[in-house]
Design a protein around this motif. Structure first.
Motif, PDB file in Angstrom:
ATOM      1  N   THR A  48       6.951  -9.674   7.917  1.00  0.00           N
ATOM      2  CA  THR A  48       6.489  -8.552   8.047  1.00  0.00           C
ATOM      3  C   THR A  48       7.903  -7.034   8.351  1.00  0.00           C
ATOM      4  N   ALA A  82       0.839   1.127   4.203  1.00  0.00           N
ATOM      5  CA  ALA A  82      -0.058   1.314   5.610  1.00  0.00           C
ATOM      6  C   ALA A  82      -0.712   0.593   5.619  1.00  0.00           C
ATOM      7  N   SER A  83      -1.479   1.124   5.957  1.00  0.00           N
ATOM      8  CA  SER A  83      -3.093   0.770   7.101  1.00  0.00           C
ATOM      9  C   SER A  83      -3.644   1.127   6.137  1.00  0.00           C
ATOM     10  N   THR A  84      -3.673   2.462   5.540  1.00  0.00           N
ATOM     11  CA  THR A  84      -4.288   3.411   4.328  1.00  0.00           C
ATOM     12  C   THR A  84      -3.225   2.973   3.556  1.00  0.00           C
ATOM     13  N   PRO A  85      -3.421   2.336   2.550  1.00  0.00           N
ATOM     14  CA  PRO A  85      -1.871   2.043   1.568  1.00  0.00           C
ATOM     15  C   PRO A  85      -1.816   3.005   0.428  1.00  0.00           C
ATOM     16  N   ASP A  95       4.189   1.530   5.072  1.00  0.00           N
ATOM     17  CA  ASP A  95       3.910   2.357   6.406  1.00  0.00           C
ATOM     18  C   ASP A  95       4.667   2.656   6.853  1.00  0.00           C
ATOM     19  N   TYR A 126      -6.772  -4.702  -3.258  1.00  0.00           N
ATOM     20  CA  TYR A 126      -6.482  -5.009  -1.536  1.00  0.00           C
ATOM     21  C   TYR A 126      -7.182  -5.128  -1.198  1.00  0.00           C
ATOM     22  N   SER A 128      -7.065  -6.034   3.129  1.00  0.00           N
ATOM     23  CA  SER A 128      -6.525  -6.608   4.295  1.00  0.00           C
ATOM     24  C   SER A 128      -6.692  -7.347   5.100  1.00  0.00           C
TER      25      SER A 128
END
Length: 428
Positions: A48, A82-85, A95, A126, A128
């Motif tokens: 990442t 992002a964490s909420t994609p 992100d 998706y 996580s």
């Protein structure tokens, strides 16, 4: 790696047509990879990452001469969202900590360097911690967004697809259709890596060894086996190279110009967690030579900024790259072997030209013989060492060479006259 060029007649051989397109009535072809594509991917080398680091590697690809040698895709793997994609409309959200300037800014930077830009998603929904992104339910929306951001290549993983027990042929065909209609040509790499190595129950149709059945009509390339390395470095890297080689060797007939078997990334001299090298320089060179022999995509999976100049020079060897980029895109095949190793032969453009690789699988230096009849040549044969970029001379019948452990041939010698790649050889 040897270049064998006949100065006599080519003998009839079944190997001469190995790798020709067979079976599939119509092949997927983005038009962006008429020869195997080349570049660098973030996953194994940096994991990442950030836009700043991608720009840094892109700068190095240019300054080192790697991009000029053909390694011209800078490919962001998973972990960019992002964490909420997705936003309320379902659009993808990078992100902001990792990509503060946004994806369009990144692709503009890469294009300004003369590079192409690659991005990643998964064919599943998706989840996580399971996959680095997921597009199921948004295939067309995501394809158009990747296109609007200016990406030139898309890797579609199958980690969430595996977890959700999807059928890879069906899921990849749906996303393939979406990419085809995205409004911008994008090279499509399909990555179902599920094999028995995973210990995950699955049907034969879900196994990576079956990707060749649907891959040629669905993408520019498709994985032929499981991962060659992992984010945490593997101590079994040489065995993994051989495993990927053997898996990729199973179906050379599936490959042709614009559609390629994909044995996974090159991992030259990648550093393990304790600082030691995952592959030696000889092993790294052998992987490069074998991938070129198979006309495989050449994607560097290490961080190229950490490589010694000697490894950079090897990866830039124009004669080995020329074998990989031969316009016939014929995959080299195993023509002989024993307990020590194998001999692989690849048909090249030009009557009677062969690229031949003696591979020493063992941990000891070995003497290996290439029998010219095995590669479909007879009479006087001109031999050139492509690793050392030097001529050996004319030989009849066979050629014997000493090959280092885990190595491929490095052969001394000189000949005043040398047939060049792609040129027809003279008839006797």
């Amino acid at each position: 790696m040897l270049l064998l060029a006949c100065t006599g007649l080519a003998a009839p051989s079944a190997h001469a047509v190995s790798g020709a397109d067979q079976g599939a009535p119509q092949y997927y072809d983005s038009g962006l990879a008429r020869t195997p594509y080349m570049g660098w991917n973030t996953y194994y080398g940096v994991g990442t990452t950030t836009e700043a680091e991608i720009r840094s590697v892109a700068d190095f690809l240019v300054s080192s001469g790697l991009s000029a040698s053909g390694y011209n895709i800078a490919w962001q793997d998973g972990g960019w969202a992002a964490s909420t994609p997705r936003d309320s409309s379902g659009a993808l959200v990078p992100d902001p900590r990792l990509f503060p300037s946004g994806m369009k800014s990144l692709t503009d930077y890469l294009h300004g360097k003369g590079l192409k830009a690659g991005i990643y998603t998964d064919a599943g929904d998706y989840a996580s911690g399971v996959c680095g992104m997921g597009s199921r339910g948004h295939y067309q929306q995501d394809a158009k967004q990747f296109a609007s951001w200016g990406f030139d290549a898309l890797k579609v993983d199958f980690l969430c697809g595996i977890a959700q027990k999807l059928d890879p042929a069906t899921a990849f065909k749906e996303i393939s259709d979406a990419v085809w209609n995205a409004g911008r040509p994008m090279l499509l790499n399909l990555c179902n890596p599920l094999t028995s190595d995973w210990g995950v129950p699955h049907t034969p149709a879900q196994d990576a060894t079956q990707n060749y059945v649907w891959g040629p009509t669905t993408g520019d390339s498709w994985r032929t086996g499981t991962d060659i390395a992992f984010e945490k470095a593997s101590p079994r890297a040489w065995q993994n190279v051989l495993r990927s080689l053997d898996a990729n060797s199973a179906h050379p007939e599936a490959q042709g110009p614009g559609h390629y078997n994909d044995p996974d990334y090159l991992i030259p001299m990648r550093r393990m967690d304790d600082g030691t090298l995952e592959l030696t320089q000889e092993e790294s060179t052998s992987q490069f030579v074998l991938w070129a022999e198979m006309a495989a995509p050449l994607i560097i999976g290490s961080d190229p900024r950490t490589l010694p100049q000697s490894m950079i020079d090897t990866l830039r060897n124009p004669e080995i790259i020329a074998v990989d980029q031969d316009p016939l895109a014929v995959q080299g095949v195993r023509v002989a072997g024993n307990a020590t190793g194998d001999v692989y032969s690849k048909v090249l453009q030009g009557s009677g030209n062969r690229a031949v690789v003696p591979l020493n699988r063992s941990g000891q230096t070995a003497s290996m013989t290439v029998d010219f009849a095995d590669v479909g040549l007879t009479g006087s044969v001109s031999v050139r060492d492509l690793r050392g970029r030097r001529d050996i001379g004319a030989r009849t019948g066979s050629y014997t060479v000493t090959v280092p452990a885990h190595g491929t041939a490095f052969l001394p010698g000189r000949l005043a006259r040398q047939p060049r790649l792609g040129q027809p050889c003279p008839r006797a």
